[in-house]
Motif scaffolding. Structure first.
Motif, PDB file in Angstrom:
ATOM      1  N   ILE A   1       0.854  -1.203   0.000  1.00 22.04           N
ATOM      2  CA  ILE A   1       0.000   0.000   0.000  1.00 22.04           C
ATOM      3  C   ILE A   1       0.891   1.254   0.000  1.00 22.04           C
ATOM      4  N   VAL A   2       1.920   1.223   0.844  1.00 22.25           N
ATOM      5  CA  VAL A   2       2.858   2.366   0.918  1.00 22.25           C
ATOM      6  C   VAL A   2       3.529   2.571  -0.443  1.00 22.25           C
ATOM      7  N   LEU A   3       3.984   1.468  -1.037  1.00 19.96           N
ATOM      8  CA  LEU A   3       4.716   1.582  -2.309  1.00 19.96           C
ATOM      9  C   LEU A   3       3.807   2.018  -3.447  1.00 19.96           C
ATOM     10  N   GLU A   4       2.539   1.635  -3.391  1.00 20.74           N
ATOM     11  CA  GLU A   4       1.596   2.095  -4.431  1.00 20.74           C
ATOM     12  C   GLU A   4       1.448   3.622  -4.338  1.00 20.74           C
TER      13      GLU A   4
ATOM     14  N   ARG B   1       9.716  -7.827  -4.974  1.00 21.89           N
ATOM     15  CA  ARG B   1       9.082  -7.930  -6.299  1.00 21.89           C
ATOM     16  C   ARG B   1       7.587  -7.648  -6.192  1.00 21.89           C
ATOM     17  N   CYS B   2       6.965  -8.120  -5.127  1.00 20.10           N
ATOM     18  CA  CYS B   2       5.560  -7.799  -4.899  1.00 20.10           C
ATOM     19  C   CYS B   2       5.429  -6.280  -4.694  1.00 20.10           C
ATOM     20  N   GLY B   3       6.349  -5.706  -3.929  1.00 17.32           N
ATOM     21  CA  GLY B   3       6.344  -4.258  -3.700  1.00 17.32           C
ATOM     22  C   GLY B   3       6.511  -3.476  -4.988  1.00 17.32           C
ATOM     23  N   LEU B   4       7.349  -3.997  -5.893  1.00 21.40           N
ATOM     24  CA  LEU B   4       7.525  -3.305  -7.183  1.00 21.40           C
ATOM     25  C   LEU B   4       6.246  -3.349  -8.010  1.00 21.40           C
TER      26      LEU B   4
ATOM     27  N   GLY C   1       0.858   2.103  -8.869  1.00 21.23           N
ATOM     28  CA  GLY C   1       0.704   3.504  -8.452  1.00 21.23           C
ATOM     29  C   GLY C   1       1.095   4.466  -9.556  1.00 21.23           C
ATOM     30  N   LEU C   2       2.235   4.206 -10.184  1.00 25.30           N
ATOM     31  CA  LEU C   2       2.713   5.108 -11.241  1.00 25.30           C
ATOM     32  C   LEU C   2       1.776   5.055 -12.459  1.00 25.30           C
ATOM     33  N   ALA C   3       1.323   3.858 -12.814  1.00 25.80           N
ATOM     34  CA  ALA C   3       0.402   3.728 -13.956  1.00 25.80           C
ATOM     35  C   ALA C   3      -0.915   4.459 -13.662  1.00 25.80           C
ATOM     36  N   GLN C   4      -1.385   4.349 -12.423  1.00 20.16           N
ATOM     37  CA  GLN C   4      -2.639   5.024 -12.045  1.00 20.16           C
ATOM     38  C   GLN C   4      -2.480   6.551 -12.153  1.00 20.16           C
ATOM     39  N   ALA C   5      -1.307   7.035 -11.747  1.00 16.91           N
ATOM     40  CA  ALA C   5      -1.059   8.484 -11.830  1.00 16.91           C
ATOM     41  C   ALA C   5      -1.128   8.937 -13.288  1.00 16.91           C
ATOM     42  N   ALA C   6      -0.544   8.145 -14.185  1.00 14.96           N
ATOM     43  CA  ALA C   6      -0.543   8.509 -15.615  1.00 14.96           C
ATOM     44  C   ALA C   6      -1.965   8.461 -16.176  1.00 14.96           C
TER      45      ALA C   6
END
Ligand SMILES: Cc1cc2nc3c(=O)[nH]c(=O)nc-3n(C[C@H](O)[C@H](O)[C@H](O)COP(=O)(O)OP(=O)(O)OC[C@H]3O[C@@H](n4cnc5c(N)ncnc54)[C@H](O)[C@@H]3O)c2cc1C
Length: 380
Positions: free
Chosen positions: A71-74, A241-244, A250-255
């Protein structure tokens, strides 16, 4: 997939989201433009206890599980991919310490984590990337001390971290079974920073060469015993890897969010471009893929938290990392397309997002290596 968050998870997510909107977003743009390590975001994240999350409660940490860390990494993927990568490097040292740390190492380094000190994962060498077992750094016993010599490259947080996990050969000729892991403090004599890399993306993180010249360590700084280092590194990678997967989602959602907003505002042929079906289909496809990647990511985190570790988890974490990072690259590239010429300019954030996405397909195992792991495990 909508996961049911606990109260504690919601508080942390909302705290990060607020910090992201108010501060991290702007700092991400500034550090990318300046191509400088984002010290201020690191300070803000330390202030809310992010780097101490994984340490055990008895050492002052929060013992956060994989779901919480994802959740933090997202959120960090959404607002600050550079800090997400910084956290990933730190997290890669957590599981090896849980699995192989002696009492001295556990107390010393979990306490450091709980105090928000930053760790860096030193595995890669100029001649040993995907083939980590071919590394050349050596640790030789001299009396009751290990003496480490070698050069590590592409180290996230190299030169800014407080401590390092370093892999070195202690059993020459034994391949993967001849490599051991040591924890090293930043001010240890003989440890220095070499070249700092100039990067395409995640420019607010620091990537540097780390040089070990006659670094002397007592035996208690070895984690997991002689020859057990590479196994510990790989066991630690399931979590990372799960964290990545979380960072990628998260990054895709931002885009995607940026694209939707822009498409409603940008007018061509007398109407908002959001009304063109070709573009609506692109957005639909981006959203579907993000949802699929998110579902897979949290499913893998749940599997990790249930304690079902082993080949199935290795396969699943590889699938998560590979699928989510490939989706992130596709979505961020399409976001630039949806912005047209403006997407290519630095005035809009999608250009930076596309550059930031690329590293997610390379670190912690390239997409090709993950296809190899998944195929091998399914066919063995
Ligand atoms: C910004 C950044 C940060 C990094 N941070 C860290 C860090 O903190 N710690 C750390 O230890 N490392 C770090 N790395 C290193 C990273 O993990 C490696 O770059 C990665 O593992 C790939 O290794 P390589 O670059 O040597 O590529 P290579 O292994 O040389 O690969 C080159 C190409 O060959 C392909 N390939 C290689 N082997 C196979 C195979 N068997 N089958 C099919 N294709 C194959 C790869 O997929 C790739 O396309 C970082 C790298 C970067 C760029």
């Amino acid at each position: 997939m909508s996961i049911e968050l606990t109260e504690e998870q919601k508080i942390l997510r909302d705290t990060l989201r607020k910090l992201g909107k108010e501060k991290l977003d702007k700092l991400t743009i500034e550090s990318d433009r300046a191509d400088e390590f984002d010290h201020e975001s690191l300070r803000l994240l330390k202030e809310i206890g992010i780097f101490g999350l994984p340490a055990p409660v008895k050492y002052g940490g929060s013992e956060a599980n994989a779901t919480m860390l994802t959740i933090v990494l997202e959120e960090l993927g959404y607002f600050s991919p550079s800090m997400a990568c910084t956290l990933i490097g730190h997290l890669a040292l957590v599981r090896p310490l849980y699995l192989g740390g002696n009492a001295f190492l556990e107390e010393k380094y979990f306490t450091k984590m709980a105090k928000e000190e930053l760790g860096a994962f030193c595995l890669t060498e100029p001649e040993a990337g995907s083939d980590a077992a071919s590394l050349k750094s050596k640790a030789v016993l001299d009396g009751d001390e290990w003496v480490i010599n070698g050069t590590k490259c592409f180290i996230t947080s190299g030169g800014v971290a407080d401590f390092y996990g370093v892999w070195a050969v202690t059993g020459p000729g034994k391949g993967a079974n001849g490599i051991s892991l040591f924890y090293v403090d930043k001010d240890t004599k003989g440890l220095s920073m070499g070249k700092v890399e100039e990067k395409m993306g995640v420019r607010g993180s620091q990537t540097a060469e780390m040089i070990f010249e006659d670094v002397r360590l007592p035996n208690e700084y070895m984690c997991g015993g002689r020859g057990k280092g590479l196994k510990l590194a790989f066991e630690g990678l399931d979590l990372v890897r799960c964290g990545l997967g979380g960072v990628s989602v998260g990054l895709a959602q931002a885009a995607l969010d940026q694209s939707i907003q822009y498409m409603k505002e940008r007018r061509q042929f007398g109407r908002p471009i959001a009304q063109f079906q070709a573009l609506q289909f692109m957005v639909a496809s981006m959203a579907m893929k993000i949802e699929a990647a998110r579902a897979l990511t949290y499913q893998t985190a749940a599997m990790y938290d249930s304690g079902r570790h082993g080949t199935d988890l290795i396969t699943k974490s590889s699938m998560t990392k590979c699928f989510a990072s490939d989706i992130c690259m596709e979505v961020t590239t399409n976001a630039v397309q949806l912005f047209g010429g403006y997407g290519y300019m630095k005035d809009y954030p999608v250009e930076r997002m596309m550059r930031d996405a690329k590293i997610l397909q390379i670190v912690e195992g390239t997409s090709q290596i993950h296809h190899h792991i998944i195929g091998r495990n399914l066919l063995s």
